[in-house]
Design a protein around this motif. Structure first.
Motif, mmCIF file in Angstrom:
data_model
loop_
_atom_site.group_PDB
_atom_site.id
_atom_site.type_symbol
_atom_site.label_atom_id
_atom_site.label_comp_id
_atom_site.label_asym_id
_atom_site.label_seq_id
_atom_site.Cartn_x
_atom_site.Cartn_y
_atom_site.Cartn_z
ATOM 1 N N ARG A 158 27.853 36.324 26.027
ATOM 2 C CA ARG A 158 28.584 37.492 26.524
ATOM 3 C C ARG A 158 28.686 37.418 28.045
ATOM 4 O O ARG A 158 27.782 36.917 28.702
ATOM 5 C CB ARG A 158 27.894 38.799 26.124
ATOM 6 N N VAL A 159 29.805 37.937 28.555
ATOM 7 C CA VAL A 159 29.993 38.071 29.996
ATOM 8 C C VAL A 159 29.930 39.555 30.330
ATOM 9 O O VAL A 159 30.676 40.358 29.759
ATOM 10 C CB VAL A 159 31.341 37.476 30.447
ATOM 11 N N VAL A 160 29.029 39.905 31.221
ATOM 12 C CA VAL A 160 28.874 41.300 31.627
ATOM 13 C C VAL A 160 29.721 41.541 32.874
ATOM 14 O O VAL A 160 29.551 40.871 33.894
ATOM 15 C CB VAL A 160 27.398 41.635 31.909
ATOM 16 N N MET A 161 30.671 42.473 32.771
ATOM 17 C CA MET A 161 31.511 42.862 33.908
ATOM 18 C C MET A 161 31.093 44.261 34.352
ATOM 19 O O MET A 161 31.057 45.185 33.534
ATOM 20 C CB MET A 161 32.989 42.851 33.523
ATOM 21 N N THR A 162 30.795 44.392 35.632
ATOM 22 C CA THR A 162 30.293 45.664 36.162
ATOM 23 C C THR A 162 31.255 46.208 37.207
ATOM 24 O O THR A 162 31.615 45.507 38.168
ATOM 25 C CB THR A 162 28.899 45.470 36.788
ATOM 26 N N TRP A 163 31.694 47.461 37.013
ATOM 27 C CA TRP A 163 32.540 48.143 37.991
ATOM 28 C C TRP A 163 31.655 48.756 39.073
ATOM 29 O O TRP A 163 30.608 49.320 38.780
ATOM 30 C CB TRP A 163 33.341 49.270 37.330
ATOM 31 N N PHE A 164 32.123 48.659 40.298
ATOM 32 C CA PHE A 164 31.414 49.294 41.403
ATOM 33 C C PHE A 164 32.268 50.413 41.990
ATOM 34 O O PHE A 164 33.479 50.505 41.742
ATOM 35 C CB PHE A 164 31.050 48.263 42.470
ATOM 36 N N GLY A 165 31.621 51.255 42.786
ATOM 37 C CA GLY A 165 32.288 52.450 43.276
ATOM 38 C C GLY A 165 33.523 52.172 44.106
ATOM 39 O O GLY A 165 34.454 52.983 44.146
ATOM 40 N N ASP A 166 33.567 51.026 44.796
ATOM 41 C CA ASP A 166 34.730 50.714 45.626
ATOM 42 C C ASP A 166 35.851 50.066 44.828
ATOM 43 O O ASP A 166 36.834 49.590 45.396
ATOM 44 C CB ASP A 166 34.318 49.802 46.777
ATOM 45 N N GLY A 167 35.700 50.013 43.500
ATOM 46 C CA GLY A 167 36.734 49.434 42.654
ATOM 47 C C GLY A 167 36.542 47.962 42.367
ATOM 48 O O GLY A 167 37.255 47.390 41.534
ATOM 49 N N MET A 168 35.590 47.315 43.042
ATOM 50 C CA MET A 168 35.351 45.892 42.805
ATOM 51 C C MET A 168 34.725 45.692 41.424
ATOM 52 O O MET A 168 33.932 46.511 40.953
ATOM 53 C CB MET A 168 34.430 45.326 43.887
ATOM 54 N N ASP A 201 41.672 46.299 45.092
ATOM 55 C CA ASP A 201 42.739 46.783 45.969
ATOM 56 C C ASP A 201 44.016 47.055 45.183
ATOM 57 O O ASP A 201 44.740 48.008 45.472
ATOM 58 C CB ASP A 201 43.006 45.764 47.081
ATOM 59 N N ASP A 202 44.310 46.196 44.213
ATOM 60 C CA ASP A 202 45.501 46.380 43.371
ATOM 61 C C ASP A 202 45.005 46.593 41.945
ATOM 62 O O ASP A 202 44.672 45.644 41.233
ATOM 63 C CB ASP A 202 46.404 45.150 43.465
ATOM 64 N N THR A 203 44.948 47.840 41.519
ATOM 65 C CA THR A 203 44.362 48.139 40.208
ATOM 66 C C THR A 203 45.185 47.566 39.062
ATOM 67 O O THR A 203 44.634 47.169 38.033
ATOM 68 C CB THR A 203 44.223 49.655 40.031
ATOM 69 N N ALA A 204 46.518 47.506 39.222
ATOM 70 C CA ALA A 204 47.355 46.944 38.157
ATOM 71 C C ALA A 204 47.077 45.457 38.000
ATOM 72 O O ALA A 204 46.944 44.937 36.884
ATOM 73 C CB ALA A 204 48.830 47.197 38.464
ATOM 74 N N LEU A 205 46.987 44.756 39.138
ATOM 75 C CA LEU A 205 46.688 43.330 39.096
ATOM 76 C C LEU A 205 45.290 43.098 38.532
ATOM 77 O O LEU A 205 45.063 42.170 37.757
ATOM 78 C CB LEU A 205 46.799 42.741 40.508
ATOM 79 N N GLN A 206 44.373 43.956 38.920
ATOM 80 C CA GLN A 206 43.006 43.829 38.419
ATOM 81 C C GLN A 206 42.959 44.016 36.903
ATOM 82 O O GLN A 206 42.287 43.270 36.184
ATOM 83 C CB GLN A 206 42.108 44.856 39.106
ATOM 84 N N VAL A 210 41.706 41.314 34.067
ATOM 85 C CA VAL A 210 40.624 41.599 33.120
ATOM 86 C C VAL A 210 41.086 41.351 31.691
ATOM 87 O O VAL A 210 40.368 40.758 30.879
ATOM 88 C CB VAL A 210 40.128 43.047 33.302
ATOM 89 N N ARG A 211 42.320 41.791 31.365
ATOM 90 C CA ARG A 211 42.834 41.566 30.005
ATOM 91 C C ARG A 211 42.992 40.080 29.723
ATOM 92 O O ARG A 211 42.651 39.594 28.636
ATOM 93 C CB ARG A 211 44.166 42.297 29.827
ATOM 94 N N ALA A 212 43.505 39.335 30.699
ATOM 95 C CA ALA A 212 43.696 37.896 30.507
ATOM 96 C C ALA A 212 42.355 37.189 30.328
ATOM 97 O O ALA A 212 42.197 36.333 29.449
ATOM 98 C CB ALA A 212 44.462 37.310 31.695
ATOM 99 N N ALA A 213 41.388 37.558 31.162
ATOM 100 C CA ALA A 213 40.068 36.940 31.041
ATOM 101 C C ALA A 213 39.428 37.283 29.706
ATOM 102 O O ALA A 213 38.837 36.422 29.035
ATOM 103 C CB ALA A 213 39.175 37.388 32.195
ATOM 104 N N GLY A 214 39.550 38.550 29.289
ATOM 105 C CA GLY A 214 38.962 38.956 28.013
ATOM 106 C C GLY A 214 39.560 38.211 26.836
ATOM 107 O O GLY A 214 38.846 37.802 25.912
ATOM 108 N N ALA A 215 40.891 38.011 26.864
ATOM 109 C CA ALA A 215 41.547 37.300 25.766
ATOM 110 C C ALA A 215 41.098 35.843 25.705
ATOM 111 O O ALA A 215 40.833 35.300 24.624
ATOM 112 C CB ALA A 215 43.062 37.389 25.919
#
Length: 253
Positions: A158-168, A201-206, A210-215
């Motif tokens: 499993r890959v754990v992805m963690t959101w941080f307060g600044d959007g990173m 910085d670009d939430t749509a790009l982000q 994420v979807r591409a990486a998850g797939a």
């Protein structure tokens, strides 16, 4: 040659004993011309105690095999150093693979008196029940073999992805394959975080990354866990007591 000091009359004892045992038994007597002659039959003795010990430690000038009509066999020889006793041991059933004997306790042999009537009673009440039970277990094992032990199933990656307060978004892979997928999806390795990060910085790009990486990770059998960092505990504050109403002043005359 047989030991001249061996006073056991096994040739006469064995057929009388066969006639006293429950069931139908036949007797076969064998005299050993050489020391090596005792081993072909003795190696089939199903015993890890008295009988096998005597075979390994002494020259046995003769033996006898009693055979029941269902194929059960008993090995008999004089007990070394005990002229008034014989050793009787069960013989392993033939025609079974070694795996069938796994986990089956040997029906160890016994010492019996040179009186065939008393000996038959002790064999019938002690050795034969254990022998029959062990043979039944061998037959069961052969009919229902245990499947080979399977290797433990490894935990899925499993890959754990963690959101941080600044959007990173930070992702920590456990394999080079997962790291390659993250890199190709736009994640950049940050040595300080020791993780692959994705700017917010670009939430749509982000979101697309994420979807591409998850797939791609799912295609490789790698799961994804999304987490938010634990919120910081509130700063400790000291409770301020409510103000007390002022007492009315009184004049004194």
């Amino acid at each position: 040659m047989p030991d001249p000091a061996d006073m056991h009359d096994l040739e006469s004892f064995a057929p009388v004993l066969a006639g006293e045992l429950p069931g139908r038994w036949t007797s076969a007597y064998h005299r050993h011309a050489e020391y090596a002659d005792q081993f072909p039959l003795a190696e089939e003795v199903w015993d890890m105690n008295l009988v096998s010990g005597a075979v390994a430690a002494y020259v046995l000038g003769h033996d006898a095999v009693l055979t029941r009509d269902d194929g059960a066999r008993l090995y008999i020889t004089g007990r070394p150093g005990h002229p008034e006793e014989y050793l009787v041991g069960a013989m392993a059933p033939s025609g079974f693979e070694p795996d069938a004997f796994r986990g089956v306790r040997e029906p160890d042999g016994i010492a019996v008196p040179d009186d065939p009537f008393r000996a038959a009673h002790e064999i019938a009440s002690d050795l034969l029940p254990r022998y029959d039970q062990a043979v039944a277990q061998v037959r069961y094992n052969a009919a229902y073999p245990q499947p080979p032990a399977s290797a433990p199933v490894p935990e899925p990656e499993r890959v754990v992805m963690t959101w941080f307060g600044d959007g990173m978004l930070a992702a920590k892979p456990d394999s080079s394959q997962a790291a390659t997928v993250l890199h190709e999806a736009g994640f950049v390795y940050d040595p300080r975080e020791q993780a692959f990060v994705l700017s917010g910085d670009d939430t749509a790009l982000q979101a697309r990354a994420v979807r591409a990486a998850g797939a791609q990770l799912a295609a490789h059998g790698i799961g994804v866990i999304l987490r938010h960092p634990p919120s910081r505990p509130a700063l400790e504050t000291t409770a301020v007591p409510p103000p007390q109403p002022a007492k009315p002043s009184t004049r004194t005359r």
